[in-house]
Motif scaffolding. Structure first.
Motif, PDB file in Angstrom:
ATOM      1  N   ALA A 259       0.833  -1.208   0.000  1.00  0.00           N
ATOM      2  CA  ALA A 259       0.000   0.000   0.000  1.00  0.00           C
ATOM      3  C   ALA A 259       0.863   1.251   0.000  1.00  0.00           C
ATOM      4  CB  ALA A 259      -0.932  -0.006   1.202  1.00  0.00           C
ATOM      5  N   SER A 260       1.903   1.256   0.825  1.00  0.00           N
ATOM      6  CA  SER A 260       2.792   2.417   0.875  1.00  0.00           C
ATOM      7  C   SER A 260       3.519   2.588  -0.457  1.00  0.00           C
ATOM      8  CB  SER A 260       3.799   2.256   2.011  1.00  0.00           C
ATOM      9  OG  SER A 260       4.630   3.396   2.112  1.00  0.00           O
ATOM     10  N   ALA A 261       3.935   1.475  -1.055  1.00  0.00           N
ATOM     11  CA  ALA A 261       4.626   1.545  -2.337  1.00  0.00           C
ATOM     12  C   ALA A 261       3.702   2.045  -3.437  1.00  0.00           C
ATOM     13  CB  ALA A 261       5.187   0.176  -2.703  1.00  0.00           C
ATOM     14  N   ALA A 262       2.411   1.692  -3.362  1.00  0.00           N
ATOM     15  CA  ALA A 262       1.461   2.155  -4.375  1.00  0.00           C
ATOM     16  C   ALA A 262       1.297   3.668  -4.325  1.00  0.00           C
ATOM     17  CB  ALA A 262       0.112   1.473  -4.178  1.00  0.00           C
ATOM     18  N   ILE A 263       1.217   4.232  -3.122  1.00  0.00           N
ATOM     19  CA  ILE A 263       1.121   5.690  -3.010  1.00  0.00           C
ATOM     20  C   ILE A 263       2.417   6.333  -3.472  1.00  0.00           C
ATOM     21  CG2 ILE A 263       0.776   7.632  -1.440  1.00  0.00           C
ATOM     22  CD1 ILE A 263      -1.744   6.008  -1.974  1.00  0.00           C
ATOM     23  N   ALA A 264       3.552   5.723  -3.107  1.00  0.00           N
ATOM     24  CA  ALA A 264       4.836   6.229  -3.598  1.00  0.00           C
ATOM     25  C   ALA A 264       4.869   6.188  -5.118  1.00  0.00           C
ATOM     26  CB  ALA A 264       5.988   5.406  -3.024  1.00  0.00           C
ATOM     27  N   GLY A 265       4.191   5.196  -5.690  1.00  0.00           N
ATOM     28  CA  GLY A 265       4.141   5.085  -7.140  1.00  0.00           C
ATOM     29  C   GLY A 265       3.432   6.249  -7.796  1.00  0.00           C
ATOM     30  N   ILE A 266       2.424   6.812  -7.115  1.00  0.00           N
ATOM     31  CA  ILE A 266       1.737   7.975  -7.679  1.00  0.00           C
ATOM     32  C   ILE A 266       2.696   9.154  -7.746  1.00  0.00           C
ATOM     33  CG2 ILE A 266      -0.224   9.538  -7.499  1.00  0.00           C
ATOM     34  CD1 ILE A 266      -1.726   7.404  -5.956  1.00  0.00           C
ATOM     35  N   TYR A 267       3.439   9.388  -6.652  1.00  0.00           N
ATOM     36  CA  TYR A 267       4.450  10.451  -6.678  1.00  0.00           C
ATOM     37  C   TYR A 267       5.446  10.197  -7.810  1.00  0.00           C
ATOM     38  CZ  TYR A 267       3.196  11.757  -1.807  1.00  0.00           C
ATOM     39  OH  TYR A 267       2.558  12.150  -0.664  1.00  0.00           O
TER      40      TYR A 267
ATOM     41  N   GLU B  56       3.607  14.176  11.252  1.00  0.00           N
ATOM     42  CA  GLU B  56       4.461  15.356  11.223  1.00  0.00           C
ATOM     43  C   GLU B  56       5.876  15.055  10.757  1.00  0.00           C
ATOM     44  OE1 GLU B  56       4.503  17.679  14.723  1.00  0.00           O
ATOM     45  OE2 GLU B  56       2.323  17.826  14.883  1.00  0.00           O
ATOM     46  N   GLN B  57       6.127  13.876  10.240  1.00  0.00           N
ATOM     47  CA  GLN B  57       7.495  13.503   9.883  1.00  0.00           C
ATOM     48  C   GLN B  57       8.134  14.572   9.005  1.00  0.00           C
ATOM     49  OE1 GLN B  57       4.752  11.911   9.053  1.00  0.00           O
ATOM     50  NE2 GLN B  57       4.697  11.337   6.898  1.00  0.00           N
ATOM     51  N   THR B  58       9.271  15.079   9.440  1.00  0.00           N
ATOM     52  CA  THR B  58       9.958  16.149   8.715  1.00  0.00           C
ATOM     53  C   THR B  58      11.433  15.856   8.495  1.00  0.00           C
ATOM     54  OG1 THR B  58      10.346  17.326  10.800  1.00  0.00           O
ATOM     55  CG2 THR B  58       8.393  17.953   9.540  1.00  0.00           C
ATOM     56  N   GLY B  59      11.949  14.758   9.041  1.00  0.00           N
ATOM     57  CA  GLY B  59      13.358  14.444   8.863  1.00  0.00           C
ATOM     58  C   GLY B  59      13.620  13.706   7.566  1.00  0.00           C
ATOM     59  N   GLY B  60      14.875  13.660   7.156  1.00  0.00           N
ATOM     60  CA  GLY B  60      15.249  12.914   5.971  1.00  0.00           C
ATOM     61  C   GLY B  60      14.728  13.537   4.692  1.00  0.00           C
ATOM     62  N   GLU B  61      14.350  12.687   3.759  1.00  0.00           N
ATOM     63  CA  GLU B  61      13.861  13.144   2.461  1.00  0.00           C
ATOM     64  C   GLU B  61      12.483  13.787   2.595  1.00  0.00           C
ATOM     65  OE1 GLU B  61      16.229  11.145  -0.787  1.00  0.00           O
ATOM     66  OE2 GLU B  61      16.289  13.034   0.289  1.00  0.00           O
ATOM     67  N   LYS B  62      12.260  14.826   1.802  1.00  0.00           N
ATOM     68  CA  LYS B  62      10.998  15.578   1.857  1.00  0.00           C
ATOM     69  C   LYS B  62      10.192  15.327   0.596  1.00  0.00           C
ATOM     70  CE  LYS B  62      13.211  19.196   4.613  1.00  0.00           C
ATOM     71  NZ  LYS B  62      13.474  20.651   4.721  1.00  0.00           N
ATOM     72  N   VAL B  63      10.030  14.059   0.249  1.00  0.00           N
ATOM     73  CA  VAL B  63       9.449  13.706  -1.041  1.00  0.00           C
ATOM     74  C   VAL B  63       8.064  13.081  -0.921  1.00  0.00           C
ATOM     75  CG1 VAL B  63      11.685  13.485  -2.176  1.00  0.00           C
ATOM     76  CG2 VAL B  63      10.694  11.506  -1.007  1.00  0.00           C
ATOM     77  N   ARG B  64       7.506  13.065   0.288  1.00  0.00           N
ATOM     78  CA  ARG B  64       6.127  12.630   0.473  1.00  0.00           C
ATOM     79  C   ARG B  64       5.448  13.623   1.405  1.00  0.00           C
ATOM     80  NH1 ARG B  64       5.728   6.061   0.424  1.00  0.00           N
ATOM     81  NH2 ARG B  64       3.526   6.607   0.737  1.00  0.00           N
ATOM     82  N   ALA B  65       4.184  13.889   1.137  1.00  0.00           N
ATOM     83  CA  ALA B  65       3.461  14.922   1.885  1.00  0.00           C
ATOM     84  C   ALA B  65       3.321  14.539   3.355  1.00  0.00           C
ATOM     85  CB  ALA B  65       2.086  15.143   1.268  1.00  0.00           C
TER      86      ALA B  65
ATOM     87  N   GLN C  39       9.167  18.223  -2.052  1.00  0.00           N
ATOM     88  CA  GLN C  39       9.834  18.165  -3.339  1.00  0.00           C
ATOM     89  C   GLN C  39       9.477  16.846  -4.018  1.00  0.00           C
ATOM     90  OE1 GLN C  39      13.825  18.743  -1.522  1.00  0.00           O
ATOM     91  NE2 GLN C  39      14.043  20.522  -2.855  1.00  0.00           N
ATOM     92  N   LEU C  40       9.732  16.755  -5.313  1.00  0.00           N
ATOM     93  CA  LEU C  40       9.512  15.517  -6.040  1.00  0.00           C
ATOM     94  C   LEU C  40      10.849  14.836  -6.303  1.00  0.00           C
ATOM     95  CD1 LEU C  40       6.719  16.457  -8.608  1.00  0.00           C
ATOM     96  CD2 LEU C  40       6.500  15.063  -6.542  1.00  0.00           C
ATOM     97  N   TYR C  41      10.910  13.565  -5.949  1.00  0.00           N
ATOM     98  CA  TYR C  41      12.135  12.795  -6.118  1.00  0.00           C
ATOM     99  C   TYR C  41      12.363  12.498  -7.601  1.00  0.00           C
ATOM    100  CZ  TYR C  41      15.691   9.268  -5.159  1.00  0.00           C
ATOM    101  OH  TYR C  41      16.864   8.568  -5.111  1.00  0.00           O
ATOM    102  N   PRO C  42      13.574  12.693  -8.112  1.00  0.00           N
ATOM    103  CA  PRO C  42      13.848  12.415  -9.530  1.00  0.00           C
ATOM    104  C   PRO C  42      13.708  10.923  -9.833  1.00  0.00           C
ATOM    105  CG  PRO C  42      15.571  13.785  -8.549  1.00  0.00           C
ATOM    106  CD  PRO C  42      14.743  13.259  -7.424  1.00  0.00           C
TER     107      PRO C  42
END
Length: 472
Positions: free
Chosen positions: A51-59, A203-212, A267-270
């Protein structure tokens, strides 16, 4: 609505198979294994990992889509930021005179893809709402992300086209003949989606900022309230992001668009091989001998004060055949396997501008100008002891009309050639007619305030009506 909506749900989610998806810290990738027979939506949302990978797939799909690749250059040409008089639809955008020639570009890059990703989000929301295979906490977060993505797409579509069909499920047969919904109704839907996303997201804000996260939803909600003229709520939402202290303004403009900068909210991950951002690929000359494709207009160049650090950091120039050309350069990387830049979707500077504009509209001019001065401070070079400040703070002792013009100018320079901001600002404030009539006197018309509904969609759906001015 469009032929792609007539495909069954499992076909859409099969598109996520084989994608390289950014997850977690995004320093490693996860590839969803292909299904034995069919990858159904129910299967995708049967576990936390898929499920998490599917949402990541939309990004992932969105980051490499024509929607994201086209919004900045096309809107920049349509406004008064850049020119590119190449044959075909490019010239029509530069002249703000869209016709049947530009209709395929509008359909392919914006309408068609926008609704494709809305379909993905609708499908995800539906499956997360009815399924039981995802843990409750993750289900809430993923639902929030899907609502954020849906709201982001609808905000762009309704800004570009006005009234648009409000599709909230995956019933393709009824959706294929859905009429346009009033923009006011669409805006309220966007706002409700984002309010729910704020409640659902963590509220996760650490690391990569590529998911809302929650603050990304708050930031987009502040933009939606601003666009909708709800000043007090725009101020409140932007203030929540600013006062969270999770993000900080960088003092060096050249570092703003680096991956995971302290100013970045989302941001959007390349996802394209050997490519950082689509804007870098679009705007930067490919070789040392190439003429820039998109040239900054005199109107935009003159909007910067001479010593403004943003001008030197975000605009480059090149001599070609004896002529100097200035071009957008917020992103400095074209093709490389080393990732140093991510495409910016939301950042802190915009939140100061939103809060400042809302305050001015509410009559709090002094504090509105104070927010504007936060932005100007970053643009200011170190002062010379014997010279006046080259980018001084503006006084709050001015009229509301003067303050709004100052805010417009600051948004023009700070958000130049960035995700269509300049065009959407001219449109929402009612200033497009005055500004663009002066820039494009022979081609600008009042009905150009909205883009035409693509002809392909009008043929597919007889219940869609064309915007005024495009029925010739």
């Amino acid at each position: 609505m469009k032929s792609q909506h007539k495909k069954p749900l499992h076909i859409y989610f099969a598109l996520f198979t084989g994608l390289t998806l950014a997850m977690g810290s995004c320093k490693k990738f996860v590839e969803i294994p292909p299904p034995v027979n069919q990858l159904t939506a129910a299967t995708v949302f049967s576990s936390d990992a898929t499920a998490s990978a599917a949402i990541a797939g939309i990004y992932s799909r969105l980051s490499q889509s024509g929607f994201i690749q086209a919004i900045t250059p096309y809107a920049a040409m349509y406004a008064d930021e850049t020119v590119n008089y190449e044959p075909g639809n490019q010239g029509e955008f530069a002249l703000s005179q869209l016709t049947r020639i530009s209709s395929p570009a509008l359909n392919t890059n914006f309408w068609n893809l926008g609704y494709q990703y809305i379909y993905f989000a609708n499908a995800a929301i539906g499956e997360l709402n009815t399924g039981s295979g995802v843990s409750p906490a993750l289900k809430a977060n993923l639902t929030g992300e899907a609502k954020f993505i849906r709201a982001y797409l609808y905000l762009n579509l309704s800004s570009l086209f006005g009234d648009v069909p409000l599709i909230t499920d995956t019933r393709y047969q009824s959706n294929a003949t859905f009429p346009r919904s009033p923009k006011a109704q669409v805006m309220q839907f966007i706002i409700e989606d984002l309010k729910e996303a704020v409640e659902l997201l963590g509220e996760q804000t650490g690391g990569e900022k590529v998911r809302a996260n929650r603050y990304a939803a708050m930031a987009l909600l502040a933009r939606a309230y601003l666009y909708n003229g709800e000043w007090a709520l725009a101020q409140q939402s932007a203030n929540a992001v600013i006062e969270s202290k999770k993000y900080t303004m960088l003092t060096d403009p050249s570092k703003v668009f680096l991956k995971n900068s302290s100013e970045a909210i989302l941001q959007l991950y390349p996802t394209q091989t050997n490519q950082n951002t689509p804007d870098g690929l679009t705007f930067l000359p490919a070789t040392a001998a190439e003429q820039p494709k998109y040239v900054i207009t005199p109107a935009l160049l003159s909007a910067f004060e001479p010593a403004d650090l943003r001008k030197s950091a975000w605009i480059a120039s090149r001599i070609f055949l004896g002529q100097s050309y200035a071009y957008p350069a917020k992103y400095r990387v074209i093709n490389t396997s080393v990732l140093s830049e991510y495409l910016m979707v939301l950042r802190l500077a915009e939140q100061y501008l939103i809060r400042g504009e809302a305050r001015i509209q509410l009559g709090d001019i002094e504090n509105g100008i104070a927010d504007l001065n936060v932005i100007r401070k970053r643009a200011r070079p170190a002062p010379a002891p014997t010279l006046p400040n080259p980018v001084p703070d503006l006084s709050g002792s001015i009229s509301k009309a003067e303050a709004l013009l100052a805010m417009e100018k600051e948004r023009q320079t700070e958000l130049m050639c960035e995700m269509g901001h300049r065009w959407l600002d001219l449109q929402r404030t009612g200033r497009a007619d005055k500004i663009l009539k002066a820039v494009k006197p022979d081609t600008w018309t009042a009905t150009a305030i909205l883009w035409p509904i693509p002809e392909e969609q009008l043929r597919l759906n007889p219940f869609l009506e064309q915007n005024p001015g495009y029925n010739k």
